[in-house]
Write an enzyme that holds these catalytic residues in place. Sequence first.
Site, mmCIF file in Angstrom:
data_model
loop_
_atom_site.group_PDB
_atom_site.id
_atom_site.type_symbol
_atom_site.label_atom_id
_atom_site.label_comp_id
_atom_site.label_asym_id
_atom_site.label_seq_id
_atom_site.Cartn_x
_atom_site.Cartn_y
_atom_site.Cartn_z
ATOM 1 N N GLY A 242 0.956 -1.385 0.736
ATOM 2 C CA GLY A 242 -0.187 0.220 -0.057
ATOM 3 C C GLY A 242 1.013 1.030 -0.017
ATOM 4 N N GLU A 355 -1.831 6.257 5.863
ATOM 5 C CA GLU A 355 -0.663 4.443 5.833
ATOM 6 C C GLU A 355 0.921 4.660 6.214
ATOM 7 O OE1 GLU A 355 -1.097 2.168 1.976
ATOM 8 O OE2 GLU A 355 -3.640 2.662 2.260
ATOM 9 N N GLY A 356 0.393 5.356 7.297
ATOM 10 C CA GLY A 356 1.787 5.501 8.613
ATOM 11 C C GLY A 356 2.222 6.485 8.094
ATOM 12 N N THR A 357 2.683 7.321 9.454
ATOM 13 C CA THR A 357 2.736 8.782 9.364
ATOM 14 C C THR A 357 4.500 8.481 8.608
ATOM 15 O OG1 THR A 357 3.455 8.726 11.769
ATOM 16 C CG2 THR A 357 1.531 9.371 11.170
HETATM 17 C C1 LIG Z 1 -7.298 10.358 4.984
HETATM 18 C C2 LIG Z 1 -6.934 9.728 5.318
HETATM 19 C C3 LIG Z 1 -7.129 8.228 5.651
HETATM 20 C C4 LIG Z 1 -7.351 7.517 6.151
HETATM 21 N N1 LIG Z 1 -7.111 6.279 5.647
HETATM 22 C C5 LIG Z 1 -7.321 5.018 6.491
HETATM 23 C C6 LIG Z 1 -7.934 4.200 5.491
HETATM 24 O O1 LIG Z 1 -8.617 3.397 5.356
HETATM 25 N N2 LIG Z 1 -7.999 2.409 7.126
HETATM 26 C C7 LIG Z 1 -6.885 2.666 8.096
HETATM 27 O O2 LIG Z 1 -7.111 1.526 8.332
HETATM 28 N N3 LIG Z 1 -6.405 4.139 8.286
HETATM 29 C C8 LIG Z 1 -7.008 5.152 8.094
HETATM 30 N N4 LIG Z 1 -6.281 6.667 7.925
HETATM 31 C C9 LIG Z 1 -5.209 6.624 9.304
HETATM 32 C C10 LIG Z 1 -4.151 6.844 9.129
HETATM 33 O O3 LIG Z 1 -3.326 5.621 9.231
HETATM 34 C C11 LIG Z 1 -3.626 7.190 10.387
HETATM 35 O O4 LIG Z 1 -4.354 8.154 10.946
HETATM 36 C C12 LIG Z 1 -2.187 7.292 10.833
HETATM 37 O O5 LIG Z 1 -2.217 5.258 11.289
HETATM 38 C C13 LIG Z 1 -1.972 7.623 12.128
HETATM 39 O O6 LIG Z 1 -2.340 7.197 13.670
HETATM 40 P P1 LIG Z 1 -3.175 7.953 14.361
HETATM 41 O O7 LIG Z 1 -4.221 9.228 13.312
HETATM 42 O O8 LIG Z 1 -4.007 7.600 15.150
HETATM 43 O O9 LIG Z 1 -1.996 8.928 15.309
HETATM 44 P P2 LIG Z 1 -1.364 8.791 16.048
HETATM 45 O O10 LIG Z 1 -0.872 6.996 16.303
HETATM 46 O O11 LIG Z 1 -1.965 8.613 17.210
HETATM 47 O O12 LIG Z 1 0.124 9.030 16.066
HETATM 48 C C14 LIG Z 1 0.232 10.797 16.447
HETATM 49 C C15 LIG Z 1 0.952 11.606 15.860
HETATM 50 O O13 LIG Z 1 2.485 11.075 16.730
HETATM 51 C C16 LIG Z 1 3.027 10.172 16.052
HETATM 52 N N5 LIG Z 1 3.724 8.625 17.159
HETATM 53 C C17 LIG Z 1 2.533 8.002 17.304
HETATM 54 N N6 LIG Z 1 4.183 6.487 17.512
HETATM 55 C C18 LIG Z 1 5.134 7.267 17.617
HETATM 56 C C19 LIG Z 1 5.981 6.562 17.291
HETATM 57 N N7 LIG Z 1 6.331 5.234 18.455
HETATM 58 N N8 LIG Z 1 7.125 7.394 17.529
HETATM 59 C C20 LIG Z 1 7.768 8.968 16.978
HETATM 60 N N9 LIG Z 1 6.166 9.688 16.781
HETATM 61 C C21 LIG Z 1 5.123 8.572 17.092
HETATM 62 C C22 LIG Z 1 2.655 10.475 14.835
HETATM 63 O O14 LIG Z 1 3.640 10.097 13.615
HETATM 64 C C23 LIG Z 1 1.848 11.350 14.440
HETATM 65 O O15 LIG Z 1 2.297 12.402 13.838
HETATM 66 C C24 LIG Z 1 -6.189 7.594 7.238
HETATM 67 C C25 LIG Z 1 -5.976 8.871 7.286
HETATM 68 C C26 LIG Z 1 -5.995 10.681 7.072
HETATM 69 C C27 LIG Z 1 -6.161 11.648 7.787
#
Ligand SMILES: Cc1cc2nc3c(=O)[nH]c(=O)nc-3n(C[C@H](O)[C@H](O)[C@H](O)COP(=O)(O)OP(=O)(O)OC[C@H]3O[C@@H](n4cnc5c(N)ncnc54)[C@H](O)[C@@H]3O)c2cc1C
Length: 378
Positions: A242, A355-357
């Site tokens: 992905g 898909e993974g920040t």
């Molecule tokens: C437009 C859009 C479409 C999406 N589509 C899908 C989809 O189809 N299916 C699906 O399952 N998800 C989907 N997502 C979710 C997306 O994959 C998540 O938003 C993303 O994985 C981050 O998770 P979170 O939002 O809970 O943030 P969190 O995990 O809470 O992270 C918040 C912040 O903390 C940072 N962070 C977290 N853990 C760590 C670490 N261990 N070390 C350093 N930094 C860290 C992150 O990088 C981020 O900046 C979508 C999101 C968006 C915005």
Amino acid sequence: MPRDLPANAAGWRAAAREFADRWVVPAAAGIDQADRIPDALIAELRDARFLGLGLPREWDGVGGDARSISAVLEELSRGSAAVGVLVAVHLSVCAAPILDWGTSAQREKYLRPLARGEGIGAFGLTEPGAGSDTASLATRYGRAGDGFRLRGTKMFTSNGASAGAILVFATRDPALGHAGISAFIVPTGTPGFSVAQRLDKLGLRGSETTELVLEDVHVPSDALLGPEGAGLKVALSALAGGRIGIASCALGVAQAAFDEMLRAVRADDAPWRRTLVARAFADLSAARALVERAAERKDAGAPFVTEASVAKLVASRAAVAIASAGVDVAGPTGVRRGDPAERLLRDARVFPIVEGTTEIQELILGRHLVEPARFPNS
Ligand SMILES: Cc1cc2nc3c(=O)[nH]c(=O)nc-3n(C[C@H](O)[C@H](O)[C@H](O)COP(=O)(O)OP(=O)(O)OC[C@H]3O[C@@H](n4cnc5c(N)ncnc54)[C@H](O)[C@@H]3O)c2cc1C
């Protein structure tokens, strides 16, 4: 339905480029404004067979390798990021894992309609309390009769409002951590499944980003994808492929922003503007090389997880940097609602998250680079 399908990545790129210029580019501003992709455009995507790309003909797909998928996603996203992401999610994180992990009976039942584009696919991993940290999934499943019962809430699920089937990840018992997670194919018509809301977003408008509720959703035993307890492996393998898809979409947005910028500089030249074009071109070229390398490795059957993470990291950064420079070049009109530079910057800003920040890609890369022995197939 086109009679002659392209035979290789170059052919698919040409077909997608023509398609994007004809159908997507003219619709892009309207998609952003209405926050909706017209049904007629989705029907055109289906007729062009983009929704069956990368899937074997045996299952009603049209074949095509990772390079073909990447080229198509880039060209569609050059027109509209929302259109590219719709296809990317459908192919890479719904249809592909069903192909990779499904039995013949599951492919027959669930993959065939996806490959024909009769239903759109979605991927439900993220939850209100679980994003990067997948071990904290709270959606629960248990055995019920001859199948399973699922209960929980999924957040940010792309394609969620109009999907035909969603890959849902749930845990048998949160105390088991990753080992408790299993993957299920959930048809959206199943009783107990509902769309709680469509989220209003900064960018990628038109892509349905949804909150989904599963309230005692009963699925048959053949809804379990892969072995019980292997859900995280299913999710991670889907996300690796992905990420090449999402990187390709980011590349398409970067290319669109670059094209806009170059047009503006040619119309009103100045040395500082040339510098911005040069920097943007360097970023775009680097991102393109990395996306191509990741896709090539996948096609060659070589490990590609590291390359996919690098490609996603660099391409999403490039999209944001180039789109931001595009606003500088456009000047005050570039921040006006509806200006292409403004839309592209909003769209680009989403890619470092999905898909993974960026931080999670850095974490993956750090692990793989420092401890290669622990991750031999990365
Ligand atoms: C437009 C859009 C479409 C999406 N589509 C899908 C989809 O189809 N299916 C699906 O399952 N998800 C989907 N997502 C979710 C997306 O994959 C998540 O938003 C993303 O994985 C981050 O998770 P979170 O939002 O809970 O943030 P969190 O995990 O809470 O992270 C918040 C912040 O903390 C940072 N962070 C977290 N853990 C760590 C670490 N261990 N070390 C350093 N930094 C860290 C992150 O990088 C981020 O900046 C979508 C999101 C968006 C915005």
